[in-house]
Design a protein around this motif. Structure first.
Motif, PDB file in Angstrom:
ATOM      1  N   LEU A 267       0.811  -1.210   0.000  1.00 49.98           N
ATOM      2  CA  LEU A 267       0.000   0.000   0.000  1.00 49.98           C
ATOM      3  C   LEU A 267       0.853   1.272   0.000  1.00 49.98           C
ATOM      4  O   LEU A 267       0.404   2.310  -0.502  1.00 49.98           O
ATOM      5  CB  LEU A 267      -0.973  -0.006   1.173  1.00 49.98           C
ATOM      6  CG  LEU A 267      -2.112  -1.014   1.026  1.00 49.98           C
ATOM      7  CD1 LEU A 267      -2.931  -1.085   2.307  1.00 49.98           C
ATOM      8  CD2 LEU A 267      -2.985  -0.696  -0.177  1.00 49.98           C
ATOM      9  N   GLN A 268       2.062   1.201   0.521  1.00 50.32           N
ATOM     10  CA  GLN A 268       2.956   2.367   0.434  1.00 50.32           C
ATOM     11  C   GLN A 268       3.294   2.673  -1.018  1.00 50.32           C
ATOM     12  O   GLN A 268       3.347   3.837  -1.417  1.00 50.32           O
ATOM     13  CB  GLN A 268       4.243   2.112   1.221  1.00 50.32           C
ATOM     14  CG  GLN A 268       4.062   2.190   2.710  1.00 50.32           C
ATOM     15  CD  GLN A 268       5.344   1.861   3.461  1.00 50.32           C
ATOM     16  OE1 GLN A 268       6.352   1.468   2.885  1.00 50.32           O
ATOM     17  NE2 GLN A 268       5.305   2.029   4.773  1.00 50.32           N
ATOM     18  N   ALA A 269       3.529   1.646  -1.822  1.00 55.60           N
ATOM     19  CA  ALA A 269       3.899   1.832  -3.228  1.00 55.60           C
ATOM     20  C   ALA A 269       2.686   1.954  -4.135  1.00 55.60           C
ATOM     21  O   ALA A 269       2.759   2.588  -5.190  1.00 55.60           O
ATOM     22  CB  ALA A 269       4.776   0.673  -3.693  1.00 55.60           C
ATOM     23  N   HIS A 270       1.573   1.332  -3.745  1.00 55.99           N
ATOM     24  CA  HIS A 270       0.365   1.299  -4.583  1.00 55.99           C
ATOM     25  C   HIS A 270      -0.859   1.680  -3.729  1.00 55.99           C
ATOM     26  O   HIS A 270      -1.706   0.833  -3.440  1.00 55.99           O
ATOM     27  CB  HIS A 270       0.162  -0.110  -5.166  1.00 55.99           C
ATOM     28  CG  HIS A 270       1.320  -0.633  -5.924  1.00 55.99           C
ATOM     29  ND1 HIS A 270       1.571  -0.304  -7.232  1.00 55.99           N
ATOM     30  CD2 HIS A 270       2.325  -1.465  -5.556  1.00 55.99           C
ATOM     31  CE1 HIS A 270       2.670  -0.912  -7.644  1.00 55.99           C
ATOM     32  NE2 HIS A 270       3.142  -1.614  -6.645  1.00 55.99           N
ATOM     33  N   PRO A 271      -0.966   2.938  -3.320  1.00 50.95           N
ATOM     34  CA  PRO A 271      -2.051   3.315  -2.403  1.00 50.95           C
ATOM     35  C   PRO A 271      -3.451   3.083  -2.960  1.00 50.95           C
ATOM     36  O   PRO A 271      -4.379   2.817  -2.186  1.00 50.95           O
ATOM     37  CB  PRO A 271      -1.795   4.804  -2.131  1.00 50.95           C
ATOM     38  CG  PRO A 271      -0.822   5.259  -3.150  1.00 50.95           C
ATOM     39  CD  PRO A 271      -0.086   4.058  -3.640  1.00 50.95           C
ATOM     40  N   LYS A 272      -3.626   3.133  -4.263  1.00 43.55           N
ATOM     41  CA  LYS A 272      -4.958   2.914  -4.842  1.00 43.55           C
ATOM     42  C   LYS A 272      -5.397   1.456  -4.725  1.00 43.55           C
ATOM     43  O   LYS A 272      -6.576   1.144  -4.912  1.00 43.55           O
ATOM     44  CB  LYS A 272      -4.995   3.381  -6.290  1.00 43.55           C
ATOM     45  CG  LYS A 272      -4.889   4.891  -6.399  1.00 43.55           C
ATOM     46  CD  LYS A 272      -5.031   5.377  -7.807  1.00 43.55           C
ATOM     47  CE  LYS A 272      -4.953   6.895  -7.822  1.00 43.55           C
ATOM     48  NZ  LYS A 272      -5.185   7.450  -9.134  1.00 43.55           N
ATOM     49  N   ALA A 273      -4.484   0.563  -4.379  1.00 37.65           N
ATOM     50  CA  ALA A 273      -4.835  -0.848  -4.188  1.00 37.65           C
ATOM     51  C   ALA A 273      -5.683  -1.046  -2.932  1.00 37.65           C
ATOM     52  O   ALA A 273      -6.256  -2.126  -2.743  1.00 37.65           O
ATOM     53  CB  ALA A 273      -3.573  -1.709  -4.107  1.00 37.65           C
ATOM     54  N   ALA A 274      -5.804  -0.026  -2.096  1.00 40.44           N
ATOM     55  CA  ALA A 274      -6.628  -0.134  -0.884  1.00 40.44           C
ATOM     56  C   ALA A 274      -8.060  -0.516  -1.211  1.00 40.44           C
ATOM     57  O   ALA A 274      -8.750  -1.137  -0.395  1.00 40.44           O
ATOM     58  CB  ALA A 274      -6.590   1.183  -0.106  1.00 40.44           C
ATOM     59  N   VAL A 275      -8.516  -0.195  -2.411  1.00 44.52           N
ATOM     60  CA  VAL A 275      -9.887  -0.498  -2.837  1.00 44.52           C
ATOM     61  C   VAL A 275     -10.121  -2.008  -2.959  1.00 44.52           C
ATOM     62  O   VAL A 275     -11.213  -2.490  -2.692  1.00 44.52           O
ATOM     63  CB  VAL A 275     -10.179   0.202  -4.184  1.00 44.52           C
ATOM     64  CG1 VAL A 275     -11.522  -0.207  -4.744  1.00 44.52           C
ATOM     65  CG2 VAL A 275     -10.078   1.706  -4.034  1.00 44.52           C
ATOM     66  N   PHE A 276      -9.080  -2.778  -3.332  1.00 44.61           N
ATOM     67  CA  PHE A 276      -9.286  -4.207  -3.608  1.00 44.61           C
ATOM     68  C   PHE A 276      -8.353  -5.149  -2.854  1.00 44.61           C
ATOM     69  O   PHE A 276      -8.555  -6.358  -2.880  1.00 44.61           O
ATOM     70  CB  PHE A 276      -9.171  -4.485  -5.112  1.00 44.61           C
ATOM     71  CG  PHE A 276      -7.874  -4.026  -5.730  1.00 44.61           C
ATOM     72  CD1 PHE A 276      -6.731  -4.794  -5.672  1.00 44.61           C
ATOM     73  CD2 PHE A 276      -7.815  -2.806  -6.387  1.00 44.61           C
ATOM     74  CE1 PHE A 276      -5.543  -4.363  -6.237  1.00 44.61           C
ATOM     75  CE2 PHE A 276      -6.640  -2.361  -6.971  1.00 44.61           C
ATOM     76  CZ  PHE A 276      -5.500  -3.145  -6.895  1.00 44.61           C
ATOM     77  N   ILE A 277      -7.372  -4.648  -2.154  1.00 45.83           N
ATOM     78  CA  ILE A 277      -6.355  -5.510  -1.551  1.00 45.83           C
ATOM     79  C   ILE A 277      -6.939  -6.524  -0.565  1.00 45.83           C
ATOM     80  O   ILE A 277      -6.414  -7.630  -0.414  1.00 45.83           O
ATOM     81  CB  ILE A 277      -5.234  -4.664  -0.894  1.00 45.83           C
ATOM     82  CG1 ILE A 277      -4.005  -5.533  -0.605  1.00 45.83           C
ATOM     83  CG2 ILE A 277      -5.742  -3.961   0.356  1.00 45.83           C
ATOM     84  CD1 ILE A 277      -2.774  -4.749  -0.225  1.00 45.83           C
ATOM     85  N   ASP A 278      -8.033  -6.190   0.087  1.00 45.92           N
ATOM     86  CA  ASP A 278      -8.627  -7.085   1.080  1.00 45.92           C
ATOM     87  C   ASP A 278      -9.747  -7.960   0.534  1.00 45.92           C
ATOM     88  O   ASP A 278     -10.375  -8.707   1.293  1.00 45.92           O
ATOM     89  CB  ASP A 278      -9.126  -6.274   2.284  1.00 45.92           C
ATOM     90  CG  ASP A 278      -7.986  -5.624   3.044  1.00 45.92           C
ATOM     91  OD1 ASP A 278      -6.930  -6.277   3.213  1.00 45.92           O
ATOM     92  OD2 ASP A 278      -8.123  -4.456   3.460  1.00 45.92           O
ATOM     93  N   LEU A 279     -10.013  -7.881  -0.767  1.00 47.52           N
ATOM     94  CA  LEU A 279     -11.017  -8.766  -1.356  1.00 47.52           C
ATOM     95  C   LEU A 279     -10.518 -10.208  -1.267  1.00 47.52           C
ATOM     96  O   LEU A 279      -9.315 -10.471  -1.366  1.00 47.52           O
ATOM     97  CB  LEU A 279     -11.302  -8.372  -2.804  1.00 47.52           C
ATOM     98  CG  LEU A 279     -11.971  -7.009  -3.000  1.00 47.52           C
ATOM     99  CD1 LEU A 279     -12.085  -6.676  -4.476  1.00 47.52           C
ATOM    100  CD2 LEU A 279     -13.332  -6.975  -2.319  1.00 47.52           C
ATOM    101  N   PRO A 280     -11.433 -11.168  -1.081  1.00 49.38           N
ATOM    102  CA  PRO A 280     -11.014 -12.546  -0.803  1.00 49.38           C
ATOM    103  C   PRO A 280     -10.277 -13.256  -1.942  1.00 49.38           C
ATOM    104  O   PRO A 280      -9.579 -14.244  -1.690  1.00 49.38           O
ATOM    105  CB  PRO A 280     -12.321 -13.269  -0.468  1.00 49.38           C
ATOM    106  CG  PRO A 280     -13.405 -12.419  -1.020  1.00 49.38           C
ATOM    107  CD  PRO A 280     -12.889 -11.010  -1.035  1.00 49.38           C
TER     108      PRO A 280
END
Length: 157
Positions: A112-125
């Motif tokens: 998330l430090q390098a790809h902050p926009k991944a916060a939208v999907f990083i926790d999807l199963p």
């Protein structure tokens, strides 16, 4: 008999490859698609982990994830974009890799430090981190500057 165009690996080549990996935020992943028998290419978000190995966050719904689950052999292309000039003269690093799913809370934070926009999907199963462990590499550092690389050359044990 023709002269081998591949040069002996130098410290500058090793440093260049390591810098390219350190700066990497995206790469092209090539997998073996068992459904078609043909290679499949995808541009993916990718960065190195604390050990210096490439890591990708991939959806289990993607063709490349299913292909890696069936056959962990893959290739990764990392490019350095120049400010001007012919793109065919810009450095590029090709890696033969073996992929494996990995876990760890520190991966999420680093990602998330390098790809902050991944916060939208990083926790999807369906999303998993994959380590893409280099087995061999090839650095094309420009015209007449090609080098074969080992994992040790890349700073990996």
């Amino acid at each position: 008999m023709s002269k081998d165009p591949i040069r002996a690996t130098t410290d500058d080549a090793r440093l260049s490859a390591r810098q390219m990996l350190g700066a990497m935020r995206h790469a092209v992943l090539a997998v073996n698609d068992s459904a078609s028998g043909h290679p499949h290419l995808s541009k993916i978000a990718c960065q190195i982990d604390a050990d210096g190995a490439p890591v990708a966050l991939l959806s289990g719904l993607a063709v490349h994830s299913r292909a890696l689950a069936a056959d962990p052999r893959a290739a990764l292309l990392v490019e350095t974009q120049g400010e001007r000039g012919d793109p065919m003269t810009w450095p590029r690093l090709s890696l033969q890799v073996t992929a494996a799913v990995i876990e760890g809370a520190d991966l999420r934070d680093r990602w998330l430090q390098a790809h902050p926009k991944a916060a939208v999907f990083i926790d999807l199963p369906d999303f998993r981190f994959w380590r893409l462990r280099p087995q061999a590499g090839f650095l094309n550092a420009g015209f007449g500057a090609a080098f074969r690389l080992t994992p040790a050359d890349l700073g990996l044990a």
